[in-house]
Design an enzyme around this catalytic site. Structure first.
Site, PDB file in Angstrom:
ATOM      1  N   GLU A 169      -7.121  21.254 -11.050  1.00 42.94           N
ATOM      2  CA  GLU A 169      -8.061  21.682 -10.015  1.00 42.94           C
ATOM      3  C   GLU A 169      -9.020  22.792 -10.436  1.00 42.94           C
ATOM      4  OE1 GLU A 169      -5.557  22.478  -6.599  1.00 42.94           O
ATOM      5  OE2 GLU A 169      -4.958  20.392  -6.429  1.00 42.94           O
ATOM      6  N   ASN A 177      -6.777  17.382 -14.288  1.00 39.13           N
ATOM      7  CA  ASN A 177      -6.351  16.736 -13.047  1.00 39.13           C
ATOM      8  C   ASN A 177      -7.052  17.417 -11.864  1.00 39.13           C
ATOM      9  OD1 ASN A 177      -4.382  14.838 -11.854  1.00 39.13           O
ATOM     10  ND2 ASN A 177      -3.375  16.659 -11.004  1.00 39.13           N
ATOM     11  N   HIS A 209      -5.346  12.096  -2.924  1.00 32.80           N
ATOM     12  CA  HIS A 209      -4.765  12.408  -1.616  1.00 32.80           C
ATOM     13  C   HIS A 209      -5.751  11.900  -0.564  1.00 32.80           C
ATOM     14  CE1 HIS A 209      -1.488  14.744  -3.252  1.00 32.80           C
ATOM     15  NE2 HIS A 209      -2.339  15.412  -4.011  1.00 32.80           N
ATOM     16  N   GLU A 243      -1.500  11.449  -7.879  1.00 31.18           N
ATOM     17  CA  GLU A 243      -0.805  12.023  -6.714  1.00 31.18           C
ATOM     18  C   GLU A 243      -1.107  11.246  -5.434  1.00 31.18           C
ATOM     19  OE1 GLU A 243      -1.411  16.277  -6.369  1.00 31.18           O
ATOM     20  OE2 GLU A 243      -1.333  16.579  -8.531  1.00 31.18           O
ATOM     21  N   ASP A 297      -1.355   9.610  -2.035  1.00 32.21           N
ATOM     22  CA  ASP A 297      -0.759   9.425  -0.718  1.00 32.21           C
ATOM     23  C   ASP A 297      -1.892   9.165   0.263  1.00 32.21           C
ATOM     24  OD1 ASP A 297      -1.613  12.126  -0.415  1.00 32.21           O
ATOM     25  OD2 ASP A 297       0.427  12.915  -0.524  1.00 32.21           O
TER      26      ASP A 297
HETATM   27  C1  XIL Z   1       2.260  20.505  -3.602  1.00 33.35           C
HETATM   28  C2  XIL Z   1       3.717  20.161  -3.353  1.00 33.35           C
HETATM   29  O1  XIL Z   1       3.803  18.818  -2.958  1.00 33.35           O
HETATM   30  C3  XIL Z   1       4.291  21.070  -2.292  1.00 33.35           C
HETATM   31  O2  XIL Z   1       5.693  20.868  -2.161  1.00 33.35           O
HETATM   32  C4  XIL Z   1       4.011  22.533  -2.626  1.00 33.35           C
HETATM   33  O3  XIL Z   1       4.431  23.359  -1.562  1.00 33.35           O
HETATM   34  C5  XIL Z   1       2.543  22.753  -2.892  1.00 33.35           C
HETATM   35  O4  XIL Z   1       2.102  21.866  -3.909  1.00 33.35           O
HETATM   36  N1  XIL Z   1      -2.182  19.094  -5.700  1.00 33.35           N
HETATM   37  C6  XIL Z   1      -1.266  19.273  -6.705  1.00 33.35           C
HETATM   38  C7  XIL Z   1       0.176  19.375  -6.388  1.00 33.35           C
HETATM   39  O5  XIL Z   1      -1.657  19.226  -7.879  1.00 33.35           O
HETATM   40  O6  XIL Z   1       0.862  20.206  -7.276  1.00 33.35           O
HETATM   41  C8  XIL Z   1       0.415  19.829  -4.973  1.00 33.35           C
HETATM   42  O7  XIL Z   1       1.808  19.747  -4.697  1.00 33.35           O
HETATM   43  C9  XIL Z   1      -0.390  18.985  -4.011  1.00 33.35           C
HETATM   44  C10 XIL Z   1      -1.859  19.116  -4.289  1.00 33.35           C
END
Ligand code: XIL
Length: 334
Positions: free
Chosen positions: A143, A184, A220, A249, A251
């Site tokens: 990020e 990422n 996401h 990631e 979802d």
């Molecule tokens: C999130 C986890 O899922 C949570 O459990 C934690 O509290 C915060 O981080 N982007 C990312 C991940 O790269 O590491 C994050 O994961 C979600 C957003």
């Protein structure tokens, strides 16, 4: 052997996703909550059965791995590496350089630039060396870019300027020359200001000879937001630079409560995400950010939303699971 004898396995009546994905030369993964992994046999059984790649959801992050300067705790992360070895899964390392989940000793003291460079170097060296040989791909920098394409303001940017990214990749490579090294980020699924900035960054890193091997698109998504319809073209332009791409990631959150109609849209979003990856040869893996609604970050992070994963809270497959399975059967990837 894939399952512990006493692990119960909900029957899906279908071939596991990992077998279908393997036939397409793709890895299919999930983020893993290691405390649930330790306590829940049904969770372990689904993870082992369905996925060929695992990512620690939290336990390789700086705050958990190096809670005090120079004091490293790999216990939880090692348990996942061990599980992955026993179940013939690869591990995505997540993540070395990020602005979140960093320990207080690091953010609250006033370190000089040379000190911060040293701290970052040492952290990367120690952690990557610890896991050397067990990590397929590292999310080296997570990020780094804002939605408008500017640099995210972090302690690393302030201290070292944009060069911190290239330094991190070089240090990671020195510590594990075998691992694939990724940048990422989120909101980079479509072509737009943010993914354009990522693209320019990767181009620039490659021009300087930086060992960057892949770009991770977190994905996401939300059913209430438009699907990123330029995803495939976007994956293709990164691939054309000579790097791998991955969905890291995925979802798809929905406003609670879930209804059949909402779950159907969610299933379609998951299917389209995976489909785009299947259509691009250099897209090597597709990871969901948790496989069950019982243990997903979504309700904690987005008020009023949830049910973002392919399995429900009872670990039963949802329409999204079926959609992923159907896409893996139907597509002939290049
Ligand atoms: C999130 C986890 O899922 C949570 O459990 C934690 O509290 C915060 O981080 N982007 C990312 C991940 O790269 O590491 C994050 O994961 C979600 C957003």
């Amino acid at each position: 052997m894939r399952y512990a004898e006493n692990d119960q396995m909900p029957s899906t009546g279908r071939a596991p996703l990992r077998d279908l994905a393997q036939a397409q030369h793709k890895l299919i993964g999930s983020a893993v909550d290691t405390s649930v992994l330790a306590s829940d046999a049904a969770y372990r059984a689904v993870l082992a059965r369905e996925f060929s790649s695992v990512t620690p959801e939290n336990v390789m992050k700086w705050q958990l791995v190096e809670p005090q300067r120079g004091v490293f705790d790999y216990t939880a992360a090692d348990s996942l590496v061990q599980f992955a070895r026993e179940h013939d899964q690869v591990v995505r390392g997540h993540t070395l350089v990020w602005h979140n989940q960093v320990p207080r000793w690091l953010t609250e003291a006033a370190f000089t630039t040379p000190e911060l460079a040293d701290i970052l170097h040492e952290h990367i060296l120690q952690e990557v060396a610890h896991f050397r040989g067990n990590i397929n791909a590292w999310d080296v920098v997570n990020e780094p870019v804002n939605d408008d394409g500017t640099w995210r303001d972090t302690i690393w940017l302030r201290a070292l300027g944009p060069d911190y990214v290239g330094l991190a990749f070089r240090w990671a490579q020195a510590a594990d020359p075998q691992a694939w090294l990724y940048l990422n980020d989120f909101n980079v699924e479509s072509i737009g200001p943010k993914s354009d900035a990522m693209y320019a960054l990767v181009q620039d890193l490659l021009a300087r000879g930086t060992p960057v091997h892949g770009v991770g698109l977190q994905a996401h998504l939300a059913i209430e937001l438009e699907f990123p319809s330029t995803l495939r073209q976007n994956l293709e332009r990164f691939a054309a630079l000579g790097v791998h791409v991955a969905i890291t990631e995925a979802d798809v959150r929905i406003p609670l409560p879930p209804t059949p109609a909402k779950l159907a849209i969610q299933a379609e979003y998951f299917a389209r995400l995976l489909q785009a990856c299947l259509e691009v040869r250099q897209c090597v893996s597709f990871t969901v950010w948790g496989f069950t609604d019982a243990h997903s970050w979504v309700p904690r992070a987005f008020a009023g939303q949830g049910a973002g994963t392919p399995f429900d809270e009872q670990l039963q497959p949802k329409p999204a699971y079926v959609a992923l399975s159907v896409v893996l059967r139907a597509t002939v990837s290049p």
